[in-house]
Design a protein around this motif. Sequence first.
Motif, PDB file in Angstrom:
ATOM      1  N   ASN A 124       0.824  -1.211   0.000  1.00 16.79           N
ATOM      2  CA  ASN A 124       0.000   0.000   0.000  1.00 16.79           C
ATOM      3  C   ASN A 124       0.864   1.269   0.000  1.00 16.79           C
ATOM      4  O   ASN A 124       0.464   2.302  -0.535  1.00 16.79           O
ATOM      5  CB  ASN A 124      -0.940   0.021   1.206  1.00 16.79           C
ATOM      6  CG  ASN A 124      -2.068  -0.983   1.078  1.00 16.79           C
ATOM      7  OD1 ASN A 124      -2.476  -1.337  -0.024  1.00 16.79           O
ATOM      8  ND2 ASN A 124      -2.579  -1.455   2.202  1.00 16.79           N
ATOM      9  N   THR A 151       1.947   1.713  -3.523  1.00 13.12           N
ATOM     10  CA  THR A 151       0.791   2.206  -4.273  1.00 13.12           C
ATOM     11  C   THR A 151       0.502   3.670  -3.936  1.00 13.12           C
ATOM     12  O   THR A 151       0.162   4.462  -4.819  1.00 13.12           O
ATOM     13  CB  THR A 151      -0.441   1.345  -3.966  1.00 13.12           C
ATOM     14  OG1 THR A 151      -0.146  -0.020  -4.278  1.00 13.12           O
ATOM     15  CG2 THR A 151      -1.642   1.798  -4.778  1.00 13.12           C
ATOM     16  N   TRP A 189       0.215  -4.204  -7.433  1.00 15.12           N
ATOM     17  CA  TRP A 189      -1.119  -4.742  -7.150  1.00 15.12           C
ATOM     18  C   TRP A 189      -1.288  -6.128  -7.768  1.00 15.12           C
ATOM     19  O   TRP A 189      -1.770  -7.059  -7.112  1.00 15.12           O
ATOM     20  CB  TRP A 189      -2.168  -3.789  -7.694  1.00 15.12           C
ATOM     21  CG  TRP A 189      -3.574  -4.329  -7.691  1.00 15.12           C
ATOM     22  CD1 TRP A 189      -4.404  -4.457  -6.613  1.00 15.12           C
ATOM     23  CD2 TRP A 189      -4.311  -4.815  -8.826  1.00 15.12           C
ATOM     24  NE1 TRP A 189      -5.617  -4.983  -7.003  1.00 15.12           N
ATOM     25  CE2 TRP A 189      -5.578  -5.222  -8.350  1.00 15.12           C
ATOM     26  CE3 TRP A 189      -4.017  -4.941 -10.175  1.00 15.12           C
ATOM     27  CZ2 TRP A 189      -6.552  -5.748  -9.205  1.00 15.12           C
ATOM     28  CZ3 TRP A 189      -4.986  -5.458 -11.022  1.00 15.12           C
ATOM     29  CH2 TRP A 189      -6.231  -5.861 -10.539  1.00 15.12           C
TER      30      TRP A 189
END
Length: 408
Positions: free
Chosen positions: A66, A69, A365
């Motif tokens: 995360n 990202t 992802w």
Amino acid sequence: MFGKAYEAQCQATKFAPSSAHHESQALALFSLALGSFCIGTSEFASMGIIQLYAEDFGIDIPTATNAITGYAFGVVLGAPLATLVAARLNRRTLLLCLMALWVVGNVLSSMASNIGLFAAARFISGVPQGAYFGAGAVVAAYFFGADRAGKAFALVMTGLTIATIFGSPLATFLGQTLGWRNTYLAMAALGAVALLALFLFVPRTDALHGGSVFHELSGLRRWNVWAIIVVAALGISSIFAVYAFIGPLVTDVVQLDQSTIPLTLGVFGVGMTVGNAVGGQLADTFAFRGLILGYGITLILLVILSCFGTNAWVFMPCLFGVGAAMMAAIPTIQVRMTHFAPEAPTLMGAMNLAALNVANALGAWGGGLVIAAGYSVLFSPLAGFVLTAAGLLVYFIALPRSASVVQA
């Protein structure tokens, strides 16, 4: 390439590209590359130390992505927004503001107490990246000339690729020995040096003044610009489906000691640097050949990596090859984007980096989905294979129909 207004400015100023003093030009270009080196080190080091901050925060690897990202989304959102908000700023002033914000983001990254705050700090660190490379490409082209735009962009990207050879491995080693938080503090300190270099060596000249927001936005009305953005976002993602999981690949799949991760990152980085240099030449000579060759070779190597990557003698050459092949495509993407929208060179450079960071997010992802589904991390490159194949398919369907493309 950059439109009549930009070329007129270059001709009108006494500090024209053809009359620039060699030493001052070299220092200015070095400053640009140093800034991109800092940015690249910060981006890629986060992948090399993913196991360290995951353990510190008490989370698993898929959740830890995360933060990667978050950084990618910072680039994706910040690239167009920062470029448009600062459209009228001189490119030198814009570079200084962006590097200052980047330093702040890395200081905040070192202070984060949980994955949420860390992801937010990485988002802030990512906001300046796209606009920095967009403005940097314009400044580099000011020195090189419009007909060598591929080489100019490749030079700015050289700092990023060298970061994968030296910066990211050293930052990873620093994280392993002194703690991952000190990695970001060290990068912030180096960013302050880059900020000073940009202030001292990038020339103050009216030729680097910005333009109207309308001119920058007009480039986004062209369908071929959006087509190549999609091609870039999908295609380049495979490099991150591998790079984001480099730590687990080295220790869990190839069964090498954790201390070899920096060396492995260096191998990847050498490949990226070689590919970037070759890609700059291809971009100035051919329309899309660099992209087609880069994507095609990468697809072959990803299959080999997933099938035989447990062997270190296969794993290392494949890493080199994936880095080289994929980076060879990136200057072509930049040159074609600016060719499609010559009145918006800064925004096109920013959008290119935004597309690459959509690729960053997609790759991390996709690989994370493979691992979360219970498959070995060795199969994370196959997620990249699917995405790159999709990008190549979009190219063959959409871009050859553009009236702007003379030959592939």
